[in-house]
Design an enzyme around this catalytic site. Structure first.
Site, PDB file in Angstrom:
ATOM      1  N   ASN A 188     -13.014  -7.161  11.264  1.00  0.00           N
ATOM      2  CA  ASN A 188     -11.952  -7.993  10.721  1.00  0.00           C
ATOM      3  C   ASN A 188     -10.601  -7.329  10.960  1.00  0.00           C
ATOM      4  OD1 ASN A 188     -10.421  -9.738   9.178  1.00  0.00           O
ATOM      5  ND2 ASN A 188     -10.924  -8.705   7.252  1.00  0.00           N
TER       6      ASN A 188
ATOM      7  N   ARG B 203      -2.595   8.667   3.338  1.00  0.00           N
ATOM      8  CA  ARG B 203      -2.992   9.489   4.484  1.00  0.00           C
ATOM      9  C   ARG B 203      -1.819   9.825   5.407  1.00  0.00           C
ATOM     10  NH1 ARG B 203      -8.144   6.331   6.789  1.00  0.00           N
ATOM     11  NH2 ARG B 203      -7.295   4.627   5.520  1.00  0.00           N
TER      12      ARG B 203
ATOM     13  N   GLY C  86       1.032  -5.492   6.942  1.00  0.00           N
ATOM     14  CA  GLY C  86       2.361  -5.063   7.374  1.00  0.00           C
ATOM     15  C   GLY C  86       2.374  -3.816   8.220  1.00  0.00           C
TER      16      GLY C  86
ATOM     17  N   LYS D  54      35.163  11.021  20.894  1.00  0.00           N
ATOM     18  CA  LYS D  54      34.910  10.300  19.648  1.00  0.00           C
ATOM     19  C   LYS D  54      36.067   9.363  19.379  1.00  0.00           C
ATOM     20  CE  LYS D  54      36.272  11.487  15.816  1.00  0.00           C
ATOM     21  NZ  LYS D  54      37.379  11.090  14.882  1.00  0.00           N
TER      22      LYS D  54
ATOM     23  N   ASN E  17      43.203  16.364  16.292  1.00  0.00           N
ATOM     24  CA  ASN E  17      43.362  15.104  15.577  1.00  0.00           C
ATOM     25  C   ASN E  17      43.277  15.218  14.057  1.00  0.00           C
ATOM     26  OD1 ASN E  17      40.662  15.837  15.946  1.00  0.00           O
ATOM     27  ND2 ASN E  17      39.926  13.749  15.714  1.00  0.00           N
TER      28      ASN E  17
ATOM     29  N   ALA F  60      41.117  20.670  32.392  1.00  0.00           N
ATOM     30  CA  ALA F  60      39.992  21.356  31.748  1.00  0.00           C
ATOM     31  C   ALA F  60      40.435  22.046  30.461  1.00  0.00           C
ATOM     32  CB  ALA F  60      39.394  22.375  32.703  1.00  0.00           C
TER      33      ALA F  60
ATOM     34  N   GLY G 241       0.799  -1.225   0.000  1.00  0.00           N
ATOM     35  CA  GLY G 241       0.000   0.000   0.000  1.00  0.00           C
ATOM     36  C   GLY G 241       0.829   1.270   0.000  1.00  0.00           C
TER      37      GLY G 241
END
Length: 555
Positions: free
Chosen positions: A206, A26, A138, A387, A422, A416, A22
């Protein structure tokens, strides 16, 4: 019959057919309806997981709208699915016709490869599939394997031609109505637009979830037409065909409408998202997890939580996140595919693909990017971004720092406002800081660079060369103070006035040097000198401007 979740069965269906063709107009979205997600899975993904739990011999997904995207996603969820294309003929009946043709062909191919079923030589391949075939939509994300298993078990136990799942709704608008006969069996299913006034008063609807005998389904599909208000091929007409040939059609009534509810627009999507999340949280709370505010806490279906975990308000746990016993997450924390160790605390943090050891402390306002690994008892503090960083046991990055592409040993403290520099504009390079090191505040580590075990670096240093173990790394010249600079270079400012006033009232203030005094006198004289009155607009002003232009030096 009434459905109850959690029922299991050893019966395996010959096939499961998931209808995902489908368009979902909507939804008003460029994303196919089946790919909209709740609780960490797409709508289609939820149904495929439930279908696979039945251990079917074959699993088919029928696609049409945005065919390639939906097919690729289905194969990503379950590599064993058979993707079937629906043609231009509309309707659920046509979708199942296409699927059954493909499944029959697949069954024939498997029989040729593995031999005729039951080893009966000369028997032939038959029509294809034999046994129960489950068909489901689905877009029913709360449908669970237990409900499907119970439906399948009832079908097999009763020897039905068709067994369908139904539910009762206070407002059944838009749903097909289930019409029963005097014995309580299903006589037919009437679509809403084709229903009479009396049929519209029926509350049992149904759910578009069925188990068919393969032969009954094959014969019924061969009788389908498009003589209805929608001009579609209805799968529900197979029910009438099964009855016409004397088969038994029964319905299993689910007392939980949400389990079979489909999604047609964003409103229904949000309602089911909230309902599924409520159920997930309720299950975890019953397993010993504290959820302080369920209204603001969201947990995906694949998240794993241990007992005595506490989730504070505003927490979102996505993907394959795992939180170990006694850990506290939140408030206002979002973790995706992240592992949180026992007894850890993660506060106001955003993390993805990170591993946090036992007893660690993270946040507030930390950003954990992929590849962050924090050892046991370690700390990533306030306004810290990491990271691809391996941070050893007991090591701390307390605040205002960026650590990327780095390896830090055990029990090291990073001062700090430190940065691992990098990226050189082309390549990423790695910083290595050993164990028991102490780096000063406002350090720049220009990678590739190594700071040895037990080494120190001075505050404000730019570390470009390796620092040996136990050494002190220092960069930058000796500080010098230029007296009177503000009053000379910023005369008339508030800072200059404050400096002059402080010096005038402080007998111990260092004197301003002779050069500074001379410059101050020049500035003062220039400020008090009589300035000529500029000429008014007119010929005199133009003459003055011409004189200034002619006096400019030329290159």
């Amino acid at each position: 019959m009434e459905a109850q979740q959690g029922t299991d069965t050893t019966v395996a269906p010959a096939a499961v057919i998931v209808l995902a063709a489908g368009e979902g107009t909507r939804m008003k979205s460029s994303t196919p309806k089946m790919l909209h997600a709740i609780a960490g899975r797409s709508l289609l993904g939820h149904v495929l997981v439930a279908a696979r739990s039945l251990d079917p011999e074959l699993l088919a997904v029928v696609v049409r709208h945005e065919r390639d995207r939906v097919a690729e996603h289905a194969l990503g969820v379950d590599a064993g699915v058979l993707v079937v294309d629906q043609d231009e003929v509309p309707g659920t009946g046509r979708a199942v016709q296409c699927a059954l043709a493909a499944l029959d062909a697949k069954a024939h191919a498997l029989a040729l490869v593995h031999g005729v079923p039951d080893g009966e030589e000369g028997r032939g391949l038959g029509d294809g599939l034999e046994g129960p075939v489950v068909v489901t939509a689905g877009d029913t994300p709360l449908l669970d394997g237990g409900t499907l298993a119970q439906l399948l078990a009832a079908h097999v136990a009763d020897g039905n031609a068709v067994t369908m799942l139904t539910t009762e709704l206070a407002d059944a608008t838009g749903y097909g109505r289930v019409v029963r006969d005097a014995s309580g069996d299903v006589a037919r299913i009437v679509e809403h637009k084709d229903a009479s006034a009396d049929e519209l008063g029926i509350r049992e609807v149904n759910a578009s979830i069925y188990v068919f005998d393969a032969g009954v389904l094959r014969r019924g599909l061969g009788t389908l037409g498009r003589d209805n208000a929608q001009g579609e091929v209805y799968l529900t007409d197979v029910v009438a065909a099964a009855r016409a040939e004397g088969g038994v059609v029964r319905a299993l009534l689910s007392d939980d409408p949400a389990v079979v509810e489909g999604v047609n627009d964003r409103v229904q999507l949000s309602v089911l998202r909230a309902e599924l999340n409520r159920r997930i949280l309720e299950d975890w709370m019953r397993e010993g997890v504290t959820v302080v505010d369920p209204a603001t806490t969201w947990v995906d279906v694949d998240v794993e939580l241990a007992r005595d975990v506490t989730l504070l308000p505003g927490t979102q746990l996505h993907g394959a996140t795992v939180v170990a016993e006694g850990a506290t997450v939140g408030p206002d924390t979002t973790l995706t595919d992240t592992e949180v160790g026992a007894g850890a605390t993660v506060t106001r943090t955003h993390g993805t693909l990170a591993v946090l050891g036992a007893g660690t402390s993270v946040g507030p306002f930390a950003y954990l990017r992929p590849g962050t690994v924090l050892g046991a008892q370690g700390k990533i503090g306030t306004f810290v971004e990491t990271k691809n960083a391996e941070i050893g046991e007991g090591s701390k990055i307390p605040h205002l720092s960026y650590v990327g592409d780095a390896t830090i040993g055990d029990h090291t403290n990073v001062g700090a406002a430190s940065v691992t520099v990098n990226y050189d504009g082309v390549h990423k390079h790695r910083t290595v800081i050993g164990s028991h090191a102490r780096t000063g505040a406002d350090n720049m580590f220009v990678a590739p660079v190594t700071v040895g075990d037990g080494a120190y670096t001075a505050a404000g240093s730019v570390i470009r060369r390796d620092v040996p173990a136990g050494a002190l790394g220092v960069s930058g010249g000796q500080q010098r103070n230029i007296e009177g600079w503000v009053e000379r270079r910023r005369p008339g400012t508030a800072a200059a006035q404050a400096a002059a006033a402080a010096r005038a009232t402080d007998p111990e203030a260092p004197p301003v040097g002779a050069q500074a005094q001379a410059q101050l006198a020049d500035h003062s004289a220039a400020a008090t000198a009589d300035r000529p009155t500029p000429p008014a607009p007119g010929p005199d002003l133009e003459s003055a401007l011409d004189a200034l232009r002619s006096a400019r030096p030329t290159d």
